[in-house]
Design an enzyme around this catalytic site. Structure first.
Site, PDB file in Angstrom:
ATOM      1  N   ASP A  93       0.801  -1.230   0.000  1.00  0.00           N
ATOM      2  CA  ASP A  93       0.000   0.000   0.000  1.00  0.00           C
ATOM      3  C   ASP A  93       0.829   1.273   0.000  1.00  0.00           C
ATOM      4  O   ASP A  93       0.342   2.332   0.388  1.00  0.00           O
ATOM      5  CB  ASP A  93      -0.915  -0.009   1.233  1.00  0.00           C
ATOM      6  CG  ASP A  93      -0.126  -0.061   2.541  1.00  0.00           C
ATOM      7  OD1 ASP A  93       1.118   0.001   2.497  1.00  0.00           O
ATOM      8  OD2 ASP A  93      -0.755  -0.171   3.612  1.00  0.00           O
ATOM      9  N   GLU A 115      -0.880  -8.840  -1.485  1.00  0.00           N
ATOM     10  CA  GLU A 115      -1.470  -8.264  -0.265  1.00  0.00           C
ATOM     11  C   GLU A 115      -2.614  -7.310  -0.633  1.00  0.00           C
ATOM     12  O   GLU A 115      -2.683  -6.161  -0.174  1.00  0.00           O
ATOM     13  CB  GLU A 115      -0.425  -7.560   0.607  1.00  0.00           C
ATOM     14  CG  GLU A 115      -0.820  -7.432   2.074  1.00  0.00           C
ATOM     15  CD  GLU A 115       0.176  -6.603   2.887  1.00  0.00           C
ATOM     16  OE1 GLU A 115       0.304  -5.406   2.624  1.00  0.00           O
ATOM     17  OE2 GLU A 115       0.812  -7.166   3.788  1.00  0.00           O
ATOM     18  N   GLU A 129      -2.098   5.199   2.970  1.00  0.00           N
ATOM     19  CA  GLU A 129      -2.043   3.802   2.519  1.00  0.00           C
ATOM     20  C   GLU A 129      -3.394   3.204   2.168  1.00  0.00           C
ATOM     21  O   GLU A 129      -3.501   2.382   1.253  1.00  0.00           O
ATOM     22  CB  GLU A 129      -1.350   2.942   3.587  1.00  0.00           C
ATOM     23  CG  GLU A 129       0.145   3.213   3.732  1.00  0.00           C
ATOM     24  CD  GLU A 129       0.461   4.386   4.647  1.00  0.00           C
ATOM     25  OE1 GLU A 129      -0.488   5.000   5.199  1.00  0.00           O
ATOM     26  OE2 GLU A 129       1.654   4.709   4.817  1.00  0.00           O
ATOM     27  N   HIS A 204       5.833   5.069  13.112  1.00  0.00           N
ATOM     28  CA  HIS A 204       6.214   5.845  11.916  1.00  0.00           C
ATOM     29  C   HIS A 204       5.046   6.389  11.108  1.00  0.00           C
ATOM     30  O   HIS A 204       5.253   7.108  10.145  1.00  0.00           O
ATOM     31  CB  HIS A 204       7.091   5.007  10.991  1.00  0.00           C
ATOM     32  CG  HIS A 204       6.330   3.952  10.225  1.00  0.00           C
ATOM     33  ND1 HIS A 204       6.001   2.737  10.768  1.00  0.00           N
ATOM     34  CD2 HIS A 204       5.822   3.953   8.985  1.00  0.00           C
ATOM     35  CE1 HIS A 204       5.340   2.030   9.880  1.00  0.00           C
ATOM     36  NE2 HIS A 204       5.201   2.741   8.783  1.00  0.00           N
ATOM     37  N   ARG A 206       2.308   8.289   9.053  1.00  0.00           N
ATOM     38  CA  ARG A 206       2.179   9.711   8.711  1.00  0.00           C
ATOM     39  C   ARG A 206       1.017  10.373   9.442  1.00  0.00           C
ATOM     40  O   ARG A 206       1.118  11.525   9.839  1.00  0.00           O
ATOM     41  CB  ARG A 206       1.967   9.865   7.200  1.00  0.00           C
ATOM     42  CG  ARG A 206       3.262   9.984   6.435  1.00  0.00           C
ATOM     43  CD  ARG A 206       3.021  10.106   4.943  1.00  0.00           C
ATOM     44  NE  ARG A 206       4.240   9.749   4.240  1.00  0.00           N
ATOM     45  CZ  ARG A 206       5.054  10.621   3.642  1.00  0.00           C
ATOM     46  NH1 ARG A 206       4.761  11.891   3.625  1.00  0.00           N
ATOM     47  NH2 ARG A 206       6.153  10.202   3.040  1.00  0.00           N
ATOM     48  N   HIS A 238      12.641   4.953  13.336  1.00  0.00           N
ATOM     49  CA  HIS A 238      12.445   5.054  11.886  1.00  0.00           C
ATOM     50  C   HIS A 238      13.238   6.246  11.345  1.00  0.00           C
ATOM     51  O   HIS A 238      13.445   7.229  12.050  1.00  0.00           O
ATOM     52  CB  HIS A 238      10.942   5.235  11.629  1.00  0.00           C
ATOM     53  CG  HIS A 238      10.526   5.063  10.196  1.00  0.00           C
ATOM     54  ND1 HIS A 238      10.738   6.039   9.248  1.00  0.00           N
ATOM     55  CD2 HIS A 238       9.915   4.053   9.547  1.00  0.00           C
ATOM     56  CE1 HIS A 238      10.272   5.627   8.079  1.00  0.00           C
ATOM     57  NE2 HIS A 238       9.762   4.417   8.233  1.00  0.00           N
TER      58      HIS A 238
HETATM   59  C1  UD1 Z   1       6.695   4.568   3.859  1.00  0.00           C
HETATM   60  C2  UD1 Z   1       5.308   4.214   3.345  1.00  0.00           C
HETATM   61  C3  UD1 Z   1       4.530   3.522   4.447  1.00  0.00           C
HETATM   62  C4  UD1 Z   1       5.291   2.350   5.034  1.00  0.00           C
HETATM   63  C5  UD1 Z   1       6.672   2.806   5.471  1.00  0.00           C
HETATM   64  C6  UD1 Z   1       7.494   1.626   5.911  1.00  0.00           C
HETATM   65  C7  UD1 Z   1       4.244   5.739   1.743  1.00  0.00           C
HETATM   66  C8  UD1 Z   1       3.480   6.981   1.575  1.00  0.00           C
HETATM   67  N1  UD1 Z   1       4.591   5.425   3.007  1.00  0.00           N
HETATM   68  O1  UD1 Z   1       6.527   5.541   4.889  1.00  0.00           O
HETATM   69  O2  UD1 Z   1       3.299   3.038   3.911  1.00  0.00           O
HETATM   70  O3  UD1 Z   1       4.594   1.853   6.148  1.00  0.00           O
HETATM   71  O4  UD1 Z   1       7.335   3.424   4.360  1.00  0.00           O
HETATM   72  O5  UD1 Z   1       8.567   2.016   6.712  1.00  0.00           O
HETATM   73  O6  UD1 Z   1       4.530   5.070   0.780  1.00  0.00           O
HETATM   74  N2  UD1 Z   1      14.095   8.016   5.181  1.00  0.00           N
HETATM   75  C9  UD1 Z   1      15.468   7.893   5.159  1.00  0.00           C
HETATM   76  N3  UD1 Z   1      15.993   6.654   4.879  1.00  0.00           N
HETATM   77  C10 UD1 Z   1      15.234   5.566   4.640  1.00  0.00           C
HETATM   78  C11 UD1 Z   1      13.846   5.712   4.659  1.00  0.00           C
HETATM   79  C12 UD1 Z   1      13.278   6.931   4.935  1.00  0.00           C
HETATM   80  O7  UD1 Z   1      16.189   8.847   5.376  1.00  0.00           O
HETATM   81  O8  UD1 Z   1      15.780   4.488   4.413  1.00  0.00           O
HETATM   82  C13 UD1 Z   1      13.510   9.345   5.499  1.00  0.00           C
HETATM   83  C14 UD1 Z   1      13.596  10.328   4.339  1.00  0.00           C
HETATM   84  O9  UD1 Z   1      13.806  11.623   4.840  1.00  0.00           O
HETATM   85  C15 UD1 Z   1      12.194  10.246   3.741  1.00  0.00           C
HETATM   86  C16 UD1 Z   1      11.349  10.035   4.991  1.00  0.00           C
HETATM   87  O10 UD1 Z   1      12.133   9.186   5.824  1.00  0.00           O
HETATM   88  O11 UD1 Z   1      11.839  11.404   3.027  1.00  0.00           O
HETATM   89  C17 UD1 Z   1       9.996   9.440   4.779  1.00  0.00           C
HETATM   90  O12 UD1 Z   1      10.080   8.279   3.960  1.00  0.00           O
HETATM   91  P1  UD1 Z   1       8.806   7.854   3.046  1.00  0.00           P
HETATM   92  O13 UD1 Z   1       9.154   6.645   2.270  1.00  0.00           O
HETATM   93  O14 UD1 Z   1       8.303   9.020   2.320  1.00  0.00           O
HETATM   94  O15 UD1 Z   1       7.688   7.530   4.112  1.00  0.00           O
HETATM   95  P2  UD1 Z   1       7.668   6.533   5.330  1.00  0.00           P
HETATM   96  O16 UD1 Z   1       7.138   7.306   6.478  1.00  0.00           O
HETATM   97  O17 UD1 Z   1       8.969   5.844   5.454  1.00  0.00           O
HETATM   98  N1  UDP Z   2      11.517  -4.205  10.763  1.00  0.00           N
HETATM   99  C1  UDP Z   2      12.892  -4.337  10.643  1.00  0.00           C
HETATM  100  N2  UDP Z   2      13.707  -3.541  11.415  1.00  0.00           N
HETATM  101  C2  UDP Z   2      13.214  -2.620  12.281  1.00  0.00           C
HETATM  102  C3  UDP Z   2      11.810  -2.458  12.375  1.00  0.00           C
HETATM  103  C4  UDP Z   2      10.981  -3.260  11.600  1.00  0.00           C
HETATM  104  O1  UDP Z   2      13.364  -5.170   9.879  1.00  0.00           O
HETATM  105  O2  UDP Z   2      14.012  -1.927  12.956  1.00  0.00           O
HETATM  106  C5  UDP Z   2      10.633  -5.037   9.913  1.00  0.00           C
HETATM  107  C6  UDP Z   2       9.494  -5.747  10.613  1.00  0.00           C
HETATM  108  O3  UDP Z   2       9.884  -7.040  11.039  1.00  0.00           O
HETATM  109  C7  UDP Z   2       8.415  -5.800   9.540  1.00  0.00           C
HETATM  110  C8  UDP Z   2       8.695  -4.580   8.698  1.00  0.00           C
HETATM  111  O4  UDP Z   2      10.009  -4.156   9.010  1.00  0.00           O
HETATM  112  O5  UDP Z   2       8.553  -6.936   8.699  1.00  0.00           O
HETATM  113  C9  UDP Z   2       7.692  -3.507   8.982  1.00  0.00           C
HETATM  114  O6  UDP Z   2       8.097  -2.313   8.416  1.00  0.00           O
HETATM  115  P1  UDP Z   2       7.454  -0.933   8.792  1.00  0.00           P
HETATM  116  O7  UDP Z   2       6.922  -0.986  10.174  1.00  0.00           O
HETATM  117  O8  UDP Z   2       8.479   0.093   8.473  1.00  0.00           O
HETATM  118  O9  UDP Z   2       6.293  -0.781   7.705  1.00  0.00           O
HETATM  119  P2  UDP Z   2       4.758  -1.257   7.653  1.00  0.00           P
HETATM  120  O10 UDP Z   2       4.710  -2.722   7.828  1.00  0.00           O
HETATM  121  O11 UDP Z   2       4.022  -0.488   8.698  1.00  0.00           O
HETATM  122  O12 UDP Z   2       4.337  -0.811   6.288  1.00  0.00           O
END
Ligand code: UD1
Ligand code: UDP
Length: 378
Positions: A93, A115, A129, A204, A206, A238
């Site tokens: 999602d 999924e 999402e 994490h 939004r 995160h």
């Molecule tokens: C995204 C997904 C969310 C998912 C989550 C898993 C969308 C809108 N959101 O949210 O559904 O649950 O990933 O974790 O698709 N960043 C880093 N390094 C990384 C990852 C993120 O620096 O490896 C920082 C960056 O500043 C980035 C911000 O986190 O701009 C947000 O990342 P983004 O992928 O936009 O949204 P998530 O909150 O991670």
């Molecule tokens: N996870 C990980 N390291 C961490 C936190 C979570 O590998 O420090 C794994 C966790 O086991 C799960 C996935 O990341 O499989 C979940 O990711 P996240 O919570 O970022 O996203 P969501 O599932 O909410 O989309």
């Protein structure tokens, strides 16, 4: 062509790619990463031994949703035009999922949605999402639904039963693979204090950024202070800067709270196993914890994964400071209530989801003629 962009997509698409690659004579696997995540994606690629053929490298600090979709759509258009895949697979999602499904649709490439069909029924929870997943559904030709509930959700929206396949969730395929191996948490730099109960926390979402996340953190701090002799809190923070800021502001400097970097998948799963209780707003963690027999308090108002809540292994506590503090204290104080939540159950899968998905794909291409019911979840 499989497309992913974030940590959970890799964890759940990894076993599907591995299964596809078992048929090199008839299926060609092209792996595309949008790079929506960077460090958190690279961490999980390692464990699944995945090397994307294309990396669009779109991540920017504090990126907006429109920027993610815009850059992904642009990059995917080129990759799809060059590779001309016969099927494009997305998982979940995220905004990568929506952008990839749309890019495929525009190029008239069929889409498989792994999924599919999870719903809260609330357009803004989780945000964005819930809508990403619905849009991916509209764009998809094959819907791989993890549970009966998700099949029913799709049917209620008018999708043809013939295009919906009950497969289980691939998250359990990965979980089973990783829990087979022994792992010493000390090797990942995690040294839990013996005799203390570990509470593992991840946040994490939004829709929780700002005030709700501050409330969540304040509740965690209050728990840590109340149970300073008997509890340790571990919170892999995160990478989102908006999450980091609040978490650090409220929780840094509390003796029994460890704020650590996101963990690789393997240590994270083993930390879940070592925990007493898990507090999370994550989708994936809600699915994994019940399989490990770990009670979960979900830090959200609504969940698209009601199965474990209905089974009593997971509780939805919302985002108010008082409710989180109360419910967590209750599970620390009241052994009966805690025990009642320890139910090793697998409502989300049996470890065979990827095999089922690839069978559907083989059938879609005419390589096997079994009816889908013959390999659906029994
Ligand atoms: C995204 C997904 C969310 C998912 C989550 C898993 C969308 C809108 N959101 O949210 O559904 O649950 O990933 O974790 O698709 N960043 C880093 N390094 C990384 C990852 C993120 O620096 O490896 C920082 C960056 O500043 C980035 C911000 O986190 O701009 C947000 O990342 P983004 O992928 O936009 O949204 P998530 O909150 O991670
Ligand atoms: N996870 C990980 N390291 C961490 C936190 C979570 O590998 O420090 C794994 C966790 O086991 C799960 C996935 O990341 O499989 C979940 O990711 P996240 O919570 O970022 O996203 P969501 O599932 O909410 O989309």
């Amino acid at each position: 062509m499989t497309v992913f962009g974030t940590r959970p997509e890799v964890i759940k698409m990894g076993p599907v790619v591995a299964e596809i690659e078992k048929y090199p004579d008839i299926l060609q696997s092209i792996i595309v990463s949008t790079g929506q995540h960077r460090q958190m994606l690279d961490q999980v690629l390692k464990i699944f031994n995945l090397r994307p053929h294309y990396d669009l490298d779109i991540m920017r600090s504090s990126q907006s949703l429109a920027q993610i979709v815009n850059r992904s759509l642009h990059g995917l258009e080129t990759v799809i035009a060059r590779e001309k895949p016969d099927l494009l697979l997305v998982q979940g999602d995220t905004s990568t999922v929506f952008a990839a499904a749309l890019a495929a649709f525009y190029a008239r490439v069929p889409v498989g949605h792994v999924e599919a069909g999870l719903r809260t029924g609330d357009r803004t929870r989780p945000f964005p999402e819930e809508i990403n997943r619905r849009l991916a559904g509209v764009l998809a030709d094959l819907h791989f639904a993890p549970t009966l509930r998700s099949v029913q959700n799709l049917m209620a929206e008018g999708y043809s039963r013939h295009n919906i396949f009950l497969t289980g969730n691939t998250v359990i395929d990965s979980l089973i693979e990783v829990t087979k191996r022994e792992f010493d948490l000390a090797d990942a730099g995690i040294n839990l204090v013996p005799g203390k109960k570990t509470i593992l926390v991840t946040v994490h979402r939004r829709e929780s950024l700002g005030e709700p996340m501050r409330n969540i953190c304040q509740a965690i701090k209050a728990v840590a202070l109340k149970y300073s002799d008997s509890v340790q809190v571990v919170l892999p923070v995160h990478k989102n800067p908006a999450v980091r800021q609040v978490v650090r502001e409220v929780l840094a400097g509390t003796g029994n709270i460890s704020l650590i970097e996101p963990l690789d998948y393997e240590p994270f799963i083993h930390l879940m196993k070592a925990s007493y209780l898990i507090l999370t707003d994550s989708g994936g963690v809600q699915e994994e914890a019940p399989s490990l027999g770990k009670p979960v308090l979900v830090l959200r108002e609504k969940t698209e994964r009601p199965e474990a809540v209905e089974a009593g292994a997971v509780k939805l506590v919302g985002v108010s400071e008082y409710a989180i503090f109360q419910q967590t204290s209750d599970l620390l104080d009241n052994k009966d209530n805690y025990r009642a939540m320890i139910k090793p159950i697998n409502p989300y899968g049996d470890g065979l989801a990827s095999q089922r998905i690839v069978k559907v794909i083989l059938r879609h291409f005419g390589f096997i003629d079994k009816k889908p019911e013959e390999f659906a979840v029994k």
